[in-house]
Design a protein around this motif. Sequence first.
Motif, PDB file in Angstrom:
ATOM      1  N   TYR A   1       0.809  -1.212   0.000  1.00 49.94           N
ATOM      2  CA  TYR A   1       0.000   0.000   0.000  1.00 49.94           C
ATOM      3  C   TYR A   1       0.845   1.268   0.000  1.00 49.94           C
ATOM      4  N   GLN A   2       1.967   1.248   0.699  1.00 48.97           N
ATOM      5  CA  GLN A   2       2.819   2.434   0.711  1.00 48.97           C
ATOM      6  C   GLN A   2       3.420   2.691  -0.669  1.00 48.97           C
ATOM      7  N   ASP A   3       3.822   1.629  -1.362  1.00 53.11           N
ATOM      8  CA  ASP A   3       4.298   1.778  -2.743  1.00 53.11           C
ATOM      9  C   ASP A   3       3.217   2.400  -3.614  1.00 53.11           C
ATOM     10  N   PHE A   4       1.995   1.947  -3.410  1.00 52.77           N
ATOM     11  CA  PHE A   4       0.854   2.461  -4.176  1.00 52.77           C
ATOM     12  C   PHE A   4       0.665   3.960  -3.932  1.00 52.77           C
ATOM     13  N   LEU A   5       0.686   4.382  -2.664  1.00 45.48           N
ATOM     14  CA  LEU A   5       0.522   5.799  -2.340  1.00 45.48           C
ATOM     15  C   LEU A   5       1.664   6.635  -2.918  1.00 45.48           C
ATOM     16  N   ASN A   6       2.874   6.107  -2.840  1.00 46.23           N
ATOM     17  CA  ASN A   6       4.029   6.822  -3.410  1.00 46.23           C
ATOM     18  C   ASN A   6       3.879   6.999  -4.915  1.00 46.23           C
ATOM     19  N   ALA A   7       3.375   5.970  -5.583  1.00 46.29           N
ATOM     20  CA  ALA A   7       3.181   6.050  -7.030  1.00 46.29           C
ATOM     21  C   ALA A   7       2.179   7.143  -7.374  1.00 46.29           C
ATOM     22  N   MET A   8       1.114   7.243  -6.604  1.00 49.92           N
ATOM     23  CA  MET A   8       0.048   8.195  -6.903  1.00 49.92           C
ATOM     24  C   MET A   8       0.407   9.635  -6.550  1.00 49.92           C
ATOM     25  N   SER A   9       1.545   9.856  -5.927  1.00 51.05           N
ATOM     26  CA  SER A   9       1.923  11.212  -5.510  1.00 51.05           C
ATOM     27  C   SER A   9       2.197  12.131  -6.694  1.00 51.05           C
ATOM     28  N   THR A  10       2.522  11.588  -7.862  1.00 58.20           N
ATOM     29  CA  THR A  10       2.784  12.431  -9.039  1.00 58.20           C
ATOM     30  C   THR A  10       1.604  12.458 -10.009  1.00 58.20           C
ATOM     31  N   PHE A  11       0.481  11.852  -9.617  1.00 64.25           N
ATOM     32  CA  PHE A  11      -0.699  11.788 -10.476  1.00 64.25           C
ATOM     33  C   PHE A  11      -1.497  13.088 -10.330  1.00 64.25           C
ATOM     34  N   GLY A  12      -1.900  13.698 -11.463  1.00 59.58           N
ATOM     35  CA  GLY A  12      -2.601  14.968 -11.421  1.00 59.58           C
ATOM     36  C   GLY A  12      -4.057  14.905 -11.835  1.00 59.58           C
ATOM     37  N   THR A  13      -4.307  14.620 -13.103  1.00 59.29           N
ATOM     38  CA  THR A  13      -5.680  14.559 -13.621  1.00 59.29           C
ATOM     39  C   THR A  13      -5.834  13.340 -14.534  1.00 59.29           C
ATOM     40  N   PRO A  14      -7.039  12.775 -14.621  1.00 53.99           N
ATOM     41  CA  PRO A  14      -8.247  13.175 -13.904  1.00 53.99           C
ATOM     42  C   PRO A  14      -8.266  12.600 -12.492  1.00 53.99           C
ATOM     43  N   SER A  15      -8.906  13.294 -11.552  1.00 58.16           N
ATOM     44  CA  SER A  15      -9.028  12.732 -10.208  1.00 58.16           C
ATOM     45  C   SER A  15      -9.795  11.421 -10.307  1.00 58.16           C
ATOM     46  N   SER A  16      -9.316  10.418  -9.593  1.00 62.98           N
ATOM     47  CA  SER A  16      -9.842   9.063  -9.780  1.00 62.98           C
ATOM     48  C   SER A  16      -9.992   8.344  -8.449  1.00 62.98           C
ATOM     49  N   CYS A  17     -11.091   7.610  -8.310  1.00 59.22           N
ATOM     50  CA  CYS A  17     -11.251   6.713  -7.166  1.00 59.22           C
ATOM     51  C   CYS A  17     -10.590   5.388  -7.535  1.00 59.22           C
ATOM     52  N   ILE A  18      -9.493   5.074  -6.861  1.00 61.18           N
ATOM     53  CA  ILE A  18      -8.752   3.858  -7.194  1.00 61.18           C
ATOM     54  C   ILE A  18      -8.974   2.812  -6.107  1.00 61.18           C
ATOM     55  N   ALA A  19      -9.615   1.718  -6.492  1.00 62.33           N
ATOM     56  CA  ALA A  19      -9.785   0.587  -5.582  1.00 62.33           C
ATOM     57  C   ALA A  19      -8.488  -0.212  -5.582  1.00 62.33           C
ATOM     58  N   TYR A  20      -8.080  -0.652  -4.396  1.00 63.20           N
ATOM     59  CA  TYR A  20      -6.770  -1.291  -4.226  1.00 63.20           C
ATOM     60  C   TYR A  20      -6.919  -2.557  -3.386  1.00 63.20           C
ATOM     61  N   ALA A  21      -6.127  -3.583  -3.733  1.00 62.96           N
ATOM     62  CA  ALA A  21      -6.047  -4.805  -2.930  1.00 62.96           C
ATOM     63  C   ALA A  21      -4.648  -5.368  -3.051  1.00 62.96           C
ATOM     64  N   ASP A  22      -4.176  -6.070  -2.016  1.00 66.06           N
ATOM     65  CA  ASP A  22      -2.854  -6.682  -2.091  1.00 66.06           C
ATOM     66  C   ASP A  22      -2.837  -8.054  -1.427  1.00 66.06           C
ATOM     67  N   THR A  23      -1.748  -8.776  -1.631  1.00 67.82           N
ATOM     68  CA  THR A  23      -1.625 -10.134  -1.096  1.00 67.82           C
ATOM     69  C   THR A  23      -1.377 -10.145   0.404  1.00 67.82           C
ATOM     70  N   ASP A  24      -1.124  -8.972   1.007  1.00 67.45           N
ATOM     71  CA  ASP A  24      -1.059  -8.872   2.461  1.00 67.45           C
ATOM     72  C   ASP A  24      -2.452  -8.725   3.053  1.00 67.45           C
ATOM     73  N   LYS A  25      -3.472  -8.828   2.209  1.00 67.23           N
ATOM     74  CA  LYS A  25      -4.884  -8.832   2.569  1.00 67.23           C
ATOM     75  C   LYS A  25      -5.420  -7.449   2.946  1.00 67.23           C
ATOM     76  N   ASN A  26      -4.745  -6.409   2.459  1.00 68.14           N
ATOM     77  CA  ASN A  26      -5.254  -5.056   2.635  1.00 68.14           C
ATOM     78  C   ASN A  26      -6.184  -4.697   1.486  1.00 68.14           C
ATOM     79  N   ILE A  27      -7.208  -3.915   1.787  1.00 67.90           N
ATOM     80  CA  ILE A  27      -8.032  -3.314   0.746  1.00 67.90           C
ATOM     81  C   ILE A  27      -8.138  -1.810   1.036  1.00 67.90           C
ATOM     82  N   ALA A  28      -8.312  -1.030  -0.009  1.00 68.35           N
ATOM     83  CA  ALA A  28      -8.377   0.422   0.177  1.00 68.35           C
ATOM     84  C   ALA A  28      -9.118   1.070  -0.976  1.00 68.35           C
ATOM     85  N   MET A  29      -9.536   2.306  -0.741  1.00 72.01           N
ATOM     86  CA  MET A  29     -10.060   3.182  -1.781  1.00 72.01           C
ATOM     87  C   MET A  29      -9.361   4.520  -1.584  1.00 72.01           C
ATOM     88  N   TYR A  30      -8.717   5.002  -2.635  1.00 71.57           N
ATOM     89  CA  TYR A  30      -7.945   6.242  -2.549  1.00 71.57           C
ATOM     90  C   TYR A  30      -8.325   7.145  -3.710  1.00 71.57           C
TER      91      TYR A  30
END
Length: 855
Positions: A481-510
């Motif tokens: 999840y931290q890698d995911f957040l770091n990747a999205m730090s340079t994202f500008g437009t369009p604003s997007s709801c990104i659903a996320y899941a990983d093999t560590d069993k985390n789920i998120a919406m960012y």
Amino acid sequence: MKIFRAVLLNILSIFLVIALQYKLSEIPLLRNYIPEALSSAPPIGKFLDPFNGFWANAEAKTMPKKQSLQLIGLKKNVEILIDQRAVPHIFAENDEDLYFAQGYITASYRLWQMEFLTHFSAGRLSEFLGEQAVEIDRSQRRIGLALSAEKALYHISKDSTSSAILNAYTKGVNAYIQNLATHEFPLEYKILDYKPEPWTNLKTALLLKYMAYDLSAAGNDDFANTMTASKFGLQKADSLYTQNPFQKQAVIPRTTTLNFKPSKPITKPKHYDSVTNVLAKNLAETQKILKEQVKVSDKEKAKGSNNWVIDGKKSETGYPILANDPHLSLKLPSIWFEIQLNSPTTNVYGVSLPGAPAVIIGFNEKIAWGITNAYTDALDFYQIKFKDETLEEYWHDGNWKKTTLRKEIIKVKHQKEVVEYIRHTHQGAIVLEKPSRMYPNQPNDLYEITVPYRSAMYWLGNDSTSNELLAFHKLNRAANYQDFLNAMSTFGTPSSCIAYADTDKNIAMYVAGKIPMRWEGQGKYILDGTNSQYEYKHLIAHTQNPQALNPEQHFLASANQHITDSLQYPYYVGYDFVSPERAIRINQRLSEMSRIKYENVRELQNDVFAVHASKALPLMLQKLDTISLQKDKISTHIYQTLKKWNYLYQADAQGATFFEVWFGEFRKALWQDELAWIPNYPNTDQTMRILLKDSTSYWVDDKSTPQKENIGFLINESYKKAIQQLKSKHKDKDENWAWGKYKNFHLDHLLIPNLGLKDLATSGSVRTINATSDDHGPSWRMIVVLGANTPKAYGIYPGGQSGNPGSFYYANMVESWRIGELEELIFLKKNTKDKQVKIQTSIQLKKKETDGLIR
């Protein structure tokens, strides 16, 4: 007689020789009878040439088992495995070769599509379509996507990683173009009689800006909202176009706790309410122009996407499941291109945009993600006060400031070039300098935006500090999840709801992307351009963007509904959202389900239950005058069908058609008398509010009649009009009332008639989870089931991998998509053929040494 016959044959022969050498539009006897669409068509002889004409574009279903190509620009050899659905799996020893190969293989499938979209975005269609495309090019130049792309490219080039990615991709595309013989040109080049030009980094930047603009700016309602406010006042306008929905169903659950200390809220400027009075003259003059021409659509905007993610406590496997189906305007060739990319730094599968590197929606061995549009406000209009008619100076913060002038030259095929001058303030381009039309006999619409005159258009996508290319490069390699957040730090437009899941069993919406820090309601209406108080000064820190991680409910879902609850999130992010019926249905079903497996998720993606119909129809039937129905056989049939209807928008359902037409007529009856010249009506959520809760609302009475109407009157009058409309569509055949037939879903070619598909009977509507209208719907359905080992994934899109209408793979997935089936996605770990995996062909891209010549 023989002499006459010989003379006649000679005349015909001469005519054919001439005809085959010239365009139809250039032949004296025919030029006046050729439709405009064929004015750019090539000479018939050239098009029918058996060696280089359209015959050469026919492709066999099967491919050679092995191919080997030597290409300049590779560092090492690359292997591409093509599976049975023509999906390439690229295996490279370094990232630059990986993106070189992606550029090469994508161009081999979709070259014309890539170039056409960048020509459209840059306002260059006239170069090969002629003068018929000049007005389109003028509007695109005034939007300024080319200028935005130039700024973005400068920023991308400053980063060594994104610069290397882009350079490699461009080299790969050009390697394909350089090896392309005339007879191998895609069919569209032959029909339109032009040839591909070299690919550039700017074209990729243009493609990304085109997609960003489409998803963040198209459909902006500032003009319509302001027209409403100027006529009825801000209070009534705010009640119609509200950021507080009647049916509350936020993307981020209210129980989500903030992990940051909020900044001080932005305060609204004093005397803000008087701004609508300042704008009244502008709007009144514009309204006079539009009054005779604006035809308000009785259809709600067809926009929307779904994604949801389920954690291991709700799934059968104990690992998360992620689903995504972004809804877009559907064309052929398809908007997406399916691909797998494998190098020492990544192994990722999903869909890419033809013309841009990386995977946009997909999964790797550790994470999966899916994207929907967040609809935060990214576009503002500022009304400018000019010093005089020269428009050379404008008033801002107590001073006269200079405008700048940008010269645009539009090249026109076989015609003189057109010169366009576009004036800019610091807030953006003055799209219209006087109350006139951009298009003859059409409203002032620029790609679904109604434009006020002498107003500056500011689009957040013009900000050059974002780097979406780098964001997706990092996202493809994210492992947590931290890698995911770091990747999205340079994202500008369009604003997007990104659903996320990983093999560590985390789920998120960012919610990824840049979101302006605004005072509540800022940007809903045209803003005063004379005062900097109306301009936003800061962005919400990306770490404080709306987000939820591992919620108590064990799932998260977005369907373009409002993002946050005002009681949960401290910042205003915009007023625009899609009526939440899809979100209500998704959340309801996920709440009820347990031990969820792939089949359950696929069924939910294809769900066609209409939440709004289940609430509205019983009340509408209750208030219907049934006595008068007995006089008419068809009316009685429609009434009885509606009573029995199960609220499912199935392709063969007549009830779905009857309700859709009736609800549409009711919507018009409710809003049309007051909002007749407003380009958009309030969304379904507001219609449902009045129907179910506020039946004495100001908007119920028809102000054009002396009597005072009530909700029952509107229901009965709209039913009568619906009957009239349905009778006209019936034509003595019941099948014409079947929902799939009535809706008439079709897949058009991007430009050329008769290269698309018609009469595809699809289930679903814009308000059901399977949100399919006549030309809009799920552009890519994907389900990823994560696990301890390789993820199991499924997907499909309405089209095929190839952009060639002469290929089996042009539209081979359409039927499976239509009936809701998915294909299992072949996710390879090594570039070796698995015994259980059917690989159709293997392509070896080999490094070729230069011969020392400059080419």
